[in-house]
Design a protein around this motif. Structure first.
Motif, PDB file in Angstrom:
ATOM      1  N   ASP A   2     143.040 -51.556 135.227  1.00  0.00           N
ATOM      2  CA  ASP A   2     142.661 -51.818 133.782  1.00  0.00           C
ATOM      3  C   ASP A   2     143.712 -51.644 133.044  1.00  0.00           C
ATOM      4  N   ARG A   3     144.411 -52.829 132.708  1.00  0.00           N
ATOM      5  CA  ARG A   3     145.747 -52.729 131.874  1.00  0.00           C
ATOM      6  C   ARG A   3     145.619 -52.199 130.487  1.00  0.00           C
ATOM      7  N   LEU A   4     144.448 -52.558 129.722  1.00  0.00           N
ATOM      8  CA  LEU A   4     144.169 -52.072 128.508  1.00  0.00           C
ATOM      9  C   LEU A   4     144.032 -50.661 128.515  1.00  0.00           C
ATOM     10  N   LYS A   5     143.329 -49.980 129.558  1.00  0.00           N
ATOM     11  CA  LYS A   5     143.124 -48.573 129.744  1.00  0.00           C
ATOM     12  C   LYS A   5     144.570 -47.666 129.990  1.00  0.00           C
ATOM     13  N   THR A   6     145.334 -48.122 130.788  1.00  0.00           N
ATOM     14  CA  THR A   6     146.688 -47.847 130.811  1.00  0.00           C
ATOM     15  C   THR A   6     147.384 -47.947 129.547  1.00  0.00           C
ATOM     16  N   ALA A   7     147.497 -48.879 128.864  1.00  0.00           N
ATOM     17  CA  ALA A   7     148.096 -49.053 127.515  1.00  0.00           C
ATOM     18  C   ALA A   7     147.610 -48.260 126.573  1.00  0.00           C
ATOM     19  N   ARG A   8     145.994 -47.946 126.677  1.00  0.00           N
ATOM     20  CA  ARG A   8     145.662 -47.025 125.519  1.00  0.00           C
ATOM     21  C   ARG A   8     146.167 -45.534 125.814  1.00  0.00           C
ATOM     22  N   ALA A   9     146.047 -45.174 127.240  1.00  0.00           N
ATOM     23  CA  ALA A   9     146.357 -44.051 127.667  1.00  0.00           C
ATOM     24  C   ALA A   9     148.206 -43.799 127.412  1.00  0.00           C
ATOM     25  N   LEU A  10     148.690 -44.665 127.425  1.00  0.00           N
ATOM     26  CA  LEU A  10     150.184 -44.608 127.173  1.00  0.00           C
ATOM     27  C   LEU A  10     150.429 -44.433 125.828  1.00  0.00           C
ATOM     28  N   ALA A  11     149.789 -45.046 124.966  1.00  0.00           N
ATOM     29  CA  ALA A  11     149.792 -45.020 123.554  1.00  0.00           C
ATOM     30  C   ALA A  11     149.329 -43.680 122.989  1.00  0.00           C
ATOM     31  N   LEU A  12     148.581 -43.028 123.554  1.00  0.00           N
ATOM     32  CA  LEU A  12     148.196 -41.596 123.266  1.00  0.00           C
ATOM     33  C   LEU A  12     148.999 -40.345 123.745  1.00  0.00           C
ATOM     34  N   LEU A  13     149.334 -40.823 125.147  1.00  0.00           N
ATOM     35  CA  LEU A  13     150.310 -39.489 125.773  1.00  0.00           C
ATOM     36  C   LEU A  13     151.775 -39.638 125.147  1.00  0.00           C
ATOM     37  N   THR A  14     152.097 -40.808 124.857  1.00  0.00           N
ATOM     38  CA  THR A  14     153.547 -40.842 124.562  1.00  0.00           C
ATOM     39  C   THR A  14     153.831 -40.007 123.123  1.00  0.00           C
ATOM     40  N   PRO A  15     153.284 -40.323 122.210  1.00  0.00           N
ATOM     41  CA  PRO A  15     153.425 -39.294 120.812  1.00  0.00           C
ATOM     42  C   PRO A  15     153.089 -38.050 120.997  1.00  0.00           C
ATOM     43  N   ALA A  16     152.103 -37.743 122.057  1.00  0.00           N
ATOM     44  CA  ALA A  16     151.676 -36.412 121.961  1.00  0.00           C
ATOM     45  C   ALA A  16     152.671 -35.612 122.724  1.00  0.00           C
ATOM     46  N   LEU A  17     153.026 -36.212 123.830  1.00  0.00           N
ATOM     47  CA  LEU A  17     153.803 -35.461 124.420  1.00  0.00           C
ATOM     48  C   LEU A  17     155.183 -35.101 123.947  1.00  0.00           C
ATOM     49  N   LEU A  18     155.857 -36.256 123.294  1.00  0.00           N
ATOM     50  CA  LEU A  18     156.977 -36.109 122.426  1.00  0.00           C
ATOM     51  C   LEU A  18     156.944 -35.263 121.405  1.00  0.00           C
ATOM     52  N   MET A  19     155.853 -35.283 120.556  1.00  0.00           N
ATOM     53  CA  MET A  19     155.539 -34.318 119.649  1.00  0.00           C
ATOM     54  C   MET A  19     155.449 -32.966 120.074  1.00  0.00           C
ATOM     55  N   ALA A  20     154.900 -32.743 121.403  1.00  0.00           N
ATOM     56  CA  ALA A  20     154.793 -31.205 121.928  1.00  0.00           C
ATOM     57  C   ALA A  20     156.132 -30.839 122.397  1.00  0.00           C
ATOM     58  N   GLY A  21     156.974 -31.752 122.812  1.00  0.00           N
ATOM     59  CA  GLY A  21     158.368 -31.256 123.247  1.00  0.00           C
ATOM     60  C   GLY A  21     158.974 -31.318 121.990  1.00  0.00           C
ATOM     61  N   ALA A  22     159.082 -31.966 120.887  1.00  0.00           N
ATOM     62  CA  ALA A  22     159.792 -31.776 119.512  1.00  0.00           C
ATOM     63  C   ALA A  22     159.379 -30.413 118.710  1.00  0.00           C
ATOM     64  N   LEU A  23     157.980 -30.145 118.685  1.00  0.00           N
ATOM     65  CA  LEU A  23     157.472 -28.932 118.183  1.00  0.00           C
ATOM     66  C   LEU A  23     157.798 -27.656 119.123  1.00  0.00           C
ATOM     67  N   GLY A  24     157.719 -27.717 120.327  1.00  0.00           N
ATOM     68  CA  GLY A  24     157.892 -26.794 121.230  1.00  0.00           C
ATOM     69  C   GLY A  24     159.636 -26.468 121.212  1.00  0.00           C
ATOM     70  N   SER A  25     160.443 -27.395 121.067  1.00  0.00           N
ATOM     71  CA  SER A  25     161.956 -27.141 120.901  1.00  0.00           C
ATOM     72  C   SER A  25     162.217 -26.646 119.575  1.00  0.00           C
ATOM     73  N   GLN A  26     161.330 -26.852 118.527  1.00  0.00           N
ATOM     74  CA  GLN A  26     161.396 -26.113 117.139  1.00  0.00           C
ATOM     75  C   GLN A  26     161.079 -24.594 117.268  1.00  0.00           C
ATOM     76  N   TYR A  27     159.983 -24.453 117.652  1.00  0.00           N
ATOM     77  CA  TYR A  27     159.126 -23.269 117.461  1.00  0.00           C
ATOM     78  C   TYR A  27     159.383 -22.179 118.612  1.00  0.00           C
ATOM     79  N   LEU A  28     159.631 -22.842 119.847  1.00  0.00           N
ATOM     80  CA  LEU A  28     159.708 -22.048 120.997  1.00  0.00           C
ATOM     81  C   LEU A  28     161.330 -22.028 121.262  1.00  0.00           C
ATOM     82  N   GLY A  29     162.163 -23.032 120.912  1.00  0.00           N
ATOM     83  CA  GLY A  29     163.389 -23.084 121.418  1.00  0.00           C
ATOM     84  C   GLY A  29     164.496 -22.794 120.422  1.00  0.00           C
TER      85      GLY A  29
END
Length: 160
Positions: A2-29
């Motif tokens: 299901d290409r749309l399911k994959t696209a939706r997952a990628l659309a959620l995971l990409t910003p969530a993981l990048l923001m987790a990395g950004a906030l983690g590097s700020q507050y933990l790093g």
């Protein structure tokens, strides 16, 4: 697949993981963001609820619209990241030279003390790199790649 399911997952995971990395590097790093780093975060903040709406409204035309808007927000963050990386690498001049990060809570004395002790973070100097790629560069690579992948999956799903 299901290409749309994959696209939706990628659309959620990409910003969530990048923001987790950004906030983690700020507050933990201890890597404080400059003004242009904050500019990259805003489209990711927008992409997360847009992706959630795309997931909730899957199967409807409006769900595809929210998915496209999430991908566009991710692409926008990547474009800002590419611009910021270019500033860091000295390819062009940025719009700002630096910003201060200060806690504005408390009384006037606390605010002044926080302002005076806040680190000065320059937008034209990368605080951290891996293989010569700054955090802004990684955001550009991952965000632009994810956005094009989402748009590609949407187009393939439409043809199927």
């Amino acid at each position: 697949m299901d290409r749309l399911k994959t696209a939706r997952a990628l659309a959620l995971l990409t910003p969530a993981l990048l923001m987790a990395g950004a906030l983690g590097s700020q507050y933990l790093g201890g890597l404080y963001p400059c003004e242009m780093c904050h500019w990259q975060r805003w489209p990711h903040y927008a992409a997360i609820p847009l992706a959630l709406l795309a997931i909730l409204l899957r199967g409807q035309a409006i769900g595809r619209l929210f998915l496209a808007l999430a991908a566009l927000a991710i692409l926008t963050s990547g474009a800002i990241g590419a611009f910021h990386a270019g500033v860091e690498y000295g390819w062009w001049e940025g719009l700002t030279s630096c910003s201060r990060v200060a806690d504005t809570g408390g009384n006037v004395d606390d605010m002044l003390r926080n302002l005076m002790t806040a680190p000065v973070i320059r937008c034209d100097q990368a605080q951290w790199t891996l293989a010569g790629i700054s955090l802004a560069g990684f955001n550009a690579i991952f965000s632009i790649g994810a956005a094009f992948t989402i748009f590609g999956l949407m187009m393939k799903a439409r043809k199927a």
